[in-house]
Scaffold this motif. Structure first.
Motif, PDB file in Angstrom:
ATOM      1  N   GLN B  26       0.787  -1.102  -0.115  1.00 41.16           N
ATOM      2  CA  GLN B  26      -0.022  -0.088  -0.178  1.00 41.16           C
ATOM      3  C   GLN B  26       0.737   1.028   0.089  1.00 41.16           C
ATOM      4  OE1 GLN B  26      -2.677  -0.805   3.187  1.00 41.16           O
ATOM      5  NE2 GLN B  26      -4.419  -0.911   1.812  1.00 41.16           N
ATOM      6  N   ARG B  48     -10.328   3.015  -4.593  1.00 45.48           N
ATOM      7  CA  ARG B  48     -11.101   1.845  -4.560  1.00 45.48           C
ATOM      8  C   ARG B  48     -12.613   2.189  -5.114  1.00 45.48           C
ATOM      9  NH1 ARG B  48     -12.783  -1.327  -0.324  1.00 45.48           N
ATOM     10  NH2 ARG B  48     -12.693   0.649   1.179  1.00 45.48           N
ATOM     11  N   ARG B  55     -16.098   0.183 -13.011  1.00 50.34           N
ATOM     12  CA  ARG B  55     -16.478  -1.250 -13.430  1.00 50.34           C
ATOM     13  C   ARG B  55     -17.912  -1.318 -13.734  1.00 50.34           C
ATOM     14  NH1 ARG B  55     -13.375  -3.024  -8.929  1.00 50.34           N
ATOM     15  NH2 ARG B  55     -10.980  -3.345  -9.513  1.00 50.34           N
ATOM     16  N   LEU B  68     -18.174  -1.654  -0.918  1.00 52.76           N
ATOM     17  CA  LEU B  68     -16.865  -1.064  -0.262  1.00 52.76           C
ATOM     18  C   LEU B  68     -16.844  -1.611   1.090  1.00 52.76           C
ATOM     19  CD1 LEU B  68     -16.849   2.646  -1.938  1.00 52.76           C
ATOM     20  CD2 LEU B  68     -15.469   0.644  -2.410  1.00 52.76           C
ATOM     21  N   GLY B  69     -18.146  -2.117   1.392  1.00 51.00           N
ATOM     22  CA  GLY B  69     -17.963  -2.346   2.965  1.00 51.00           C
ATOM     23  C   GLY B  69     -18.125  -1.433   4.044  1.00 51.00           C
ATOM     24  N   VAL B  70     -18.605  -0.245   3.370  1.00 45.13           N
ATOM     25  CA  VAL B  70     -18.690   1.071   4.592  1.00 45.13           C
ATOM     26  C   VAL B  70     -20.242   1.479   4.594  1.00 45.13           C
ATOM     27  CG1 VAL B  70     -16.278   1.855   3.869  1.00 45.13           C
ATOM     28  CG2 VAL B  70     -18.211   2.853   2.595  1.00 45.13           C
ATOM     29  N   PHE B 146     -11.412 -17.123   0.803  1.00 43.03           N
ATOM     30  CA  PHE B 146     -12.726 -16.560   0.559  1.00 43.03           C
ATOM     31  C   PHE B 146     -13.829 -17.809  -0.064  1.00 43.03           C
ATOM     32  CE2 PHE B 146     -10.339 -12.995  -0.695  1.00 43.03           C
ATOM     33  CZ  PHE B 146     -11.108 -11.867   0.068  1.00 43.03           C
ATOM     34  N   MET B 149     -17.775 -18.555   0.763  1.00 42.88           N
ATOM     35  CA  MET B 149     -18.412 -17.416   1.420  1.00 42.88           C
ATOM     36  C   MET B 149     -19.611 -16.951   0.588  1.00 42.88           C
ATOM     37  SD  MET B 149     -15.451 -15.285   2.967  1.00 42.88           S
ATOM     38  CE  MET B 149     -16.299 -13.805   2.364  1.00 42.88           C
ATOM     39  N   PHE B 153     -18.776 -10.249  -3.460  1.00 40.29           N
ATOM     40  CA  PHE B 153     -17.165  -9.793  -3.291  1.00 40.29           C
ATOM     41  C   PHE B 153     -17.046  -8.337  -2.814  1.00 40.29           C
ATOM     42  CE2 PHE B 153     -15.406 -13.482  -3.518  1.00 40.29           C
ATOM     43  CZ  PHE B 153     -14.346 -13.629  -4.459  1.00 40.29           C
ATOM     44  N   VAL B 154     -16.505  -7.948  -1.835  1.00 37.28           N
ATOM     45  CA  VAL B 154     -16.356  -6.677  -1.424  1.00 37.28           C
ATOM     46  C   VAL B 154     -15.001  -6.256  -1.855  1.00 37.28           C
ATOM     47  CG1 VAL B 154     -15.868  -5.323   0.379  1.00 37.28           C
ATOM     48  CG2 VAL B 154     -17.586  -7.307   0.493  1.00 37.28           C
ATOM     49  N   TYR B 155     -14.932  -5.241  -2.507  1.00 38.12           N
ATOM     50  CA  TYR B 155     -13.445  -4.481  -2.842  1.00 38.12           C
ATOM     51  C   TYR B 155     -12.689  -3.736  -1.959  1.00 38.12           C
ATOM     52  CZ  TYR B 155     -15.267  -6.205  -7.240  1.00 38.12           C
ATOM     53  OH  TYR B 155     -15.762  -7.231  -8.267  1.00 38.12           O
TER      54      TYR B 155
END
Lengths: 155, 155
Positions: B26, B48, B55, B68-70, B146, B149, B153-155
């Motif tokens: 990172q 991200r 996409r 995004l999981g937020v 994964f 699961m 899919f989370v990016y």
DNA sequence: TATTGTTATACTCTATAACTATA
DNA sequence: TATAGTTATAGAGTATAACAATA
């Protein structure tokens, strides 16, 4: 048609996946850590700091910053919070009166084994489908990323 | 002495290494991205988000948050900044007047190929010591995390 | 009544620059 | 003159709670 590249995995795809895996695992960690009901708050950065101090027994804020890969000012901030929570304390370095040494408190030392054991338990769950050989393989491949790097390991 | 476990790699050690590798990579990414001198700021979280919109071509803030999981509030914040910088714009969803659709601007579409190509270049550098087979192996092992699961899919 | 996104507010992590005390 | 850590300040990312508009 170049069959040799037909099924090739791009480097960027590997690293995208690495990031996604890390995010996923971090979320698992944070969830489980919250449910531990520790007598102090433990975010990722705080835990990381804590574990470095723990491994070193005592350490200068200076050196801590460089091991964590953050600026000294950031360490001041984190240490302020952790000291407020009774997790660690500052003592003056007898050898250099400009410097400050950090130690964990008894309370922290008592709790840290709980934290480590939860870490180990979550890790085992996440890698439960991995054989011992696959774990070793993954470890070896990840190590390879750091191959030939001069600088001190950063946590 | 239990020789079978003598050289075993603990799951927690593998994941510690995973975290360290991710942090290292990172930092490389952010350094190189800065030196790109894009006409807008691109941090990790912003990139991200950007790539998910890219996409999808168009996407609801709602769905973006979950990918995004937020939380939605966080997306509002990020989108405010990106819209201010002319990277994307909000349009009302014709099918549901509560919802907002996001699109990238022409400017963003023009720059994004530069970003992707730098990403690919850095990725190749980081994995330069890896053979094609090792890249494939690493990819397969990370995918295994994964396995089984249900969720998107989370990016 | 439930959902989409926002305003209001706040906390954590991170940093740069200027400063103090010591080396 | 250089180093260790702090005060002062700021920005980014994240979140909860209350709310408005719409479904």
């Amino acid at each position: 048609m170049d069959l040799s590249k037909e099924n090739a995995v791009l480097a960027v795809e590997v690293l995208d996946l690495l990031f996604r895996a890390t995010r996923h695992i971090q979320q698992e960690y944070e969830m489980k850590l919250e449910s531990l009901s520790l007598p102090f708050q433990l975010s990722g950065p705080r835990l990381r700091l804590l574990l470095v101090v723990w491994r070193a027994e005592k350490i200068r804020m200076n050196e801590l910053a460089s091991k964590l890969g953050v600026k000294p000012r950031t360490v001041t901030e984190l240490v302020d919070a952790l000291e407020r929570d009774g997790v660690l304390h500052r003592t003056p370095d007898p050898n250099d009166r400009r410097a400050t040494l950090l130690h964990l408190t008894e309370e922290a030392l008592n709790q840290i084994s709980r934290v480590r054991s939860v870490q180990m338990q979550i890790s085992d769950e996440i890698l439960q489908k991995f054989s011992a050989e696959q774990r070793t393989q993954l470890h070896a491949l990840l190590s390879k990323i750091f191959e030939g790097m001069e600088f001190d390991f950063v946590y």
